[in-house]
Design a protein around this motif. Structure first.
Motif, PDB file in Angstrom:
ATOM      1  N   GLU A  19       0.821  -1.211   0.000  1.00 42.37           N
ATOM      2  CA  GLU A  19       0.000   0.000   0.000  1.00 42.37           C
ATOM      3  C   GLU A  19       0.856   1.263   0.000  1.00 42.37           C
ATOM      4  N   GLY A  20       2.080   1.159   0.507  1.00 46.22           N
ATOM      5  CA  GLY A  20       2.941   2.336   0.610  1.00 46.22           C
ATOM      6  C   GLY A  20       4.402   1.957   0.505  1.00 46.22           C
ATOM      7  N   PRO A  21       5.270   2.875   0.895  1.00 48.78           N
ATOM      8  CA  PRO A  21       6.714   2.615   0.796  1.00 48.78           C
ATOM      9  C   PRO A  21       7.183   1.560   1.802  1.00 48.78           C
ATOM     10  N   LEU A  51      15.310  -1.438 -11.654  1.00 50.06           N
ATOM     11  CA  LEU A  51      13.895  -1.067 -11.627  1.00 50.06           C
ATOM     12  C   LEU A  51      13.716   0.445 -11.524  1.00 50.06           C
ATOM     13  N   GLU A  52      14.616   1.102 -10.791  1.00 53.57           N
ATOM     14  CA  GLU A  52      14.527   2.557 -10.671  1.00 53.57           C
ATOM     15  C   GLU A  52      14.863   3.231 -12.001  1.00 53.57           C
ATOM     16  N   ILE A  53      15.862   2.730 -12.695  1.00 49.57           N
ATOM     17  CA  ILE A  53      16.233   3.290 -13.999  1.00 49.57           C
ATOM     18  C   ILE A  53      15.095   3.118 -14.998  1.00 49.57           C
ATOM     19  N   ARG A  54      14.406   1.994 -14.929  1.00 46.74           N
ATOM     20  CA  ARG A  54      13.271   1.736 -15.840  1.00 46.74           C
ATOM     21  C   ARG A  54      12.032   2.539 -15.471  1.00 46.74           C
ATOM     22  N   GLY A  55      12.002   3.151 -14.275  1.00 40.64           N
ATOM     23  CA  GLY A  55      10.894   4.008 -13.880  1.00 40.64           C
ATOM     24  C   GLY A  55       9.764   3.308 -13.154  1.00 40.64           C
ATOM     25  N   TYR A  56       9.990   2.088 -12.658  1.00 42.26           N
ATOM     26  CA  TYR A  56       8.947   1.368 -11.940  1.00 42.26           C
ATOM     27  C   TYR A  56       8.882   1.732 -10.467  1.00 42.26           C
ATOM     28  N   ILE A  57      10.039   2.020  -9.867  1.00 43.49           N
ATOM     29  CA  ILE A  57      10.100   2.333  -8.442  1.00 43.49           C
ATOM     30  C   ILE A  57      10.933   3.587  -8.227  1.00 43.49           C
ATOM     31  N   SER A  58      10.806   4.134  -7.023  1.00 44.63           N
ATOM     32  CA  SER A  58      11.636   5.249  -6.604  1.00 44.63           C
ATOM     33  C   SER A  58      12.385   4.798  -5.351  1.00 44.63           C
ATOM     34  N   VAL A  59      13.695   5.023  -5.326  1.00 42.30           N
ATOM     35  CA  VAL A  59      14.514   4.648  -4.177  1.00 42.30           C
ATOM     36  C   VAL A  59      15.083   5.919  -3.576  1.00 42.30           C
ATOM     37  N   SER A  60      14.770   6.154  -2.292  1.00 41.53           N
ATOM     38  CA  SER A  60      15.243   7.345  -1.589  1.00 41.53           C
ATOM     39  C   SER A  60      16.145   6.925  -0.449  1.00 41.53           C
ATOM     40  N   LEU A  61      17.237   7.624  -0.279  1.00 40.48           N
ATOM     41  CA  LEU A  61      18.150   7.352   0.824  1.00 40.48           C
ATOM     42  C   LEU A  61      17.629   8.076   2.058  1.00 40.48           C
ATOM     43  N   ILE A  62      17.279   7.304   3.120  1.00 37.80           N
ATOM     44  CA  ILE A  62      16.761   7.932   4.330  1.00 37.80           C
ATOM     45  C   ILE A  62      17.847   8.124   5.384  1.00 37.80           C
ATOM     46  N   ARG A  63      18.848   7.296   5.369  1.00 41.64           N
ATOM     47  CA  ARG A  63      20.088   7.460   6.114  1.00 41.64           C
ATOM     48  C   ARG A  63      21.134   6.575   5.464  1.00 41.64           C
ATOM     49  N   GLU A  64      22.340   6.640   5.973  1.00 40.97           N
ATOM     50  CA  GLU A  64      23.405   5.858   5.362  1.00 40.97           C
ATOM     51  C   GLU A  64      23.051   4.375   5.408  1.00 40.97           C
ATOM     52  N   ASN A  65      23.120   3.721   4.267  1.00 39.33           N
ATOM     53  CA  ASN A  65      22.813   2.293   4.109  1.00 39.33           C
ATOM     54  C   ASN A  65      21.376   1.928   4.445  1.00 39.33           C
ATOM     55  N   MET A  68      14.411   3.837   1.187  1.00 44.09           N
ATOM     56  CA  MET A  68      12.964   3.704   1.159  1.00 44.09           C
ATOM     57  C   MET A  68      12.552   3.465  -0.285  1.00 44.09           C
ATOM     58  N   ILE A  69      11.824   2.372  -0.520  1.00 39.98           N
ATOM     59  CA  ILE A  69      11.398   2.007  -1.869  1.00 39.98           C
ATOM     60  C   ILE A  69       9.911   2.293  -2.012  1.00 39.98           C
ATOM     61  N   THR A  70       9.553   3.022  -3.069  1.00 38.66           N
ATOM     62  CA  THR A  70       8.159   3.361  -3.336  1.00 38.66           C
ATOM     63  C   THR A  70       7.815   2.925  -4.748  1.00 38.66           C
ATOM     64  N   TYR A  71       6.669   2.275  -4.888  1.00 41.97           N
ATOM     65  CA  TYR A  71       6.198   1.834  -6.201  1.00 41.97           C
ATOM     66  C   TYR A  71       5.585   3.034  -6.921  1.00 41.97           C
ATOM     67  N   ILE A  72       6.068   3.306  -8.132  1.00 50.11           N
ATOM     68  CA  ILE A  72       5.566   4.429  -8.926  1.00 50.11           C
ATOM     69  C   ILE A  72       4.431   3.971  -9.838  1.00 50.11           C
ATOM     70  N   GLY A  73       4.620   2.856 -10.516  1.00 49.53           N
ATOM     71  CA  GLY A  73       3.591   2.350 -11.405  1.00 49.53           C
ATOM     72  C   GLY A  73       4.201   1.753 -12.655  1.00 49.53           C
ATOM     73  N   ASP A  74       3.382   1.071 -13.403  1.00 49.59           N
ATOM     74  CA  ASP A  74       3.846   0.470 -14.643  1.00 49.59           C
ATOM     75  C   ASP A  74       3.907   1.517 -15.742  1.00 49.59           C
TER      76      ASP A  74
END
Length: 76
Positions: A19-21, A51-65, A68-74
């Protein structure tokens, strides 16, 4: 080792159902449980990057190592 289902498909299927990240550690544990072979963390990160390069997900760095992965869509 050859995989029957590509790791990117397994990750995308898991993230799509959420449902979320989700944090990368939690997603990695979920992927590990769903397959019957050992998935190196480096392969997991490589699949996330793909997957991030293809535009399916977004990966955000929340702290070192920690990411947070969020589904963007097909892509249509």
């Amino acid at each position: 080792m050859w995989r029957e289902v590509p790791l990117t498909h397994i990750i995308l299927e898991r993230v799509r159902k959420l449902e979320g990240p989700i944090k990368d550690d939690d997603l990695y544990k979920d992927v590990q449980k769903s397959v019957d072979y050992e998935v190196p963390f480096s392969d997991f990160l490589r699949a996330l990057m793909s997957l991030e390069i293809r535009g399916y997900i977004s990966v955000s760095l929340i702290r070192e190592n920690s990411r947070m992965i969020t589904y963007i869509g097909d892509k249509e």
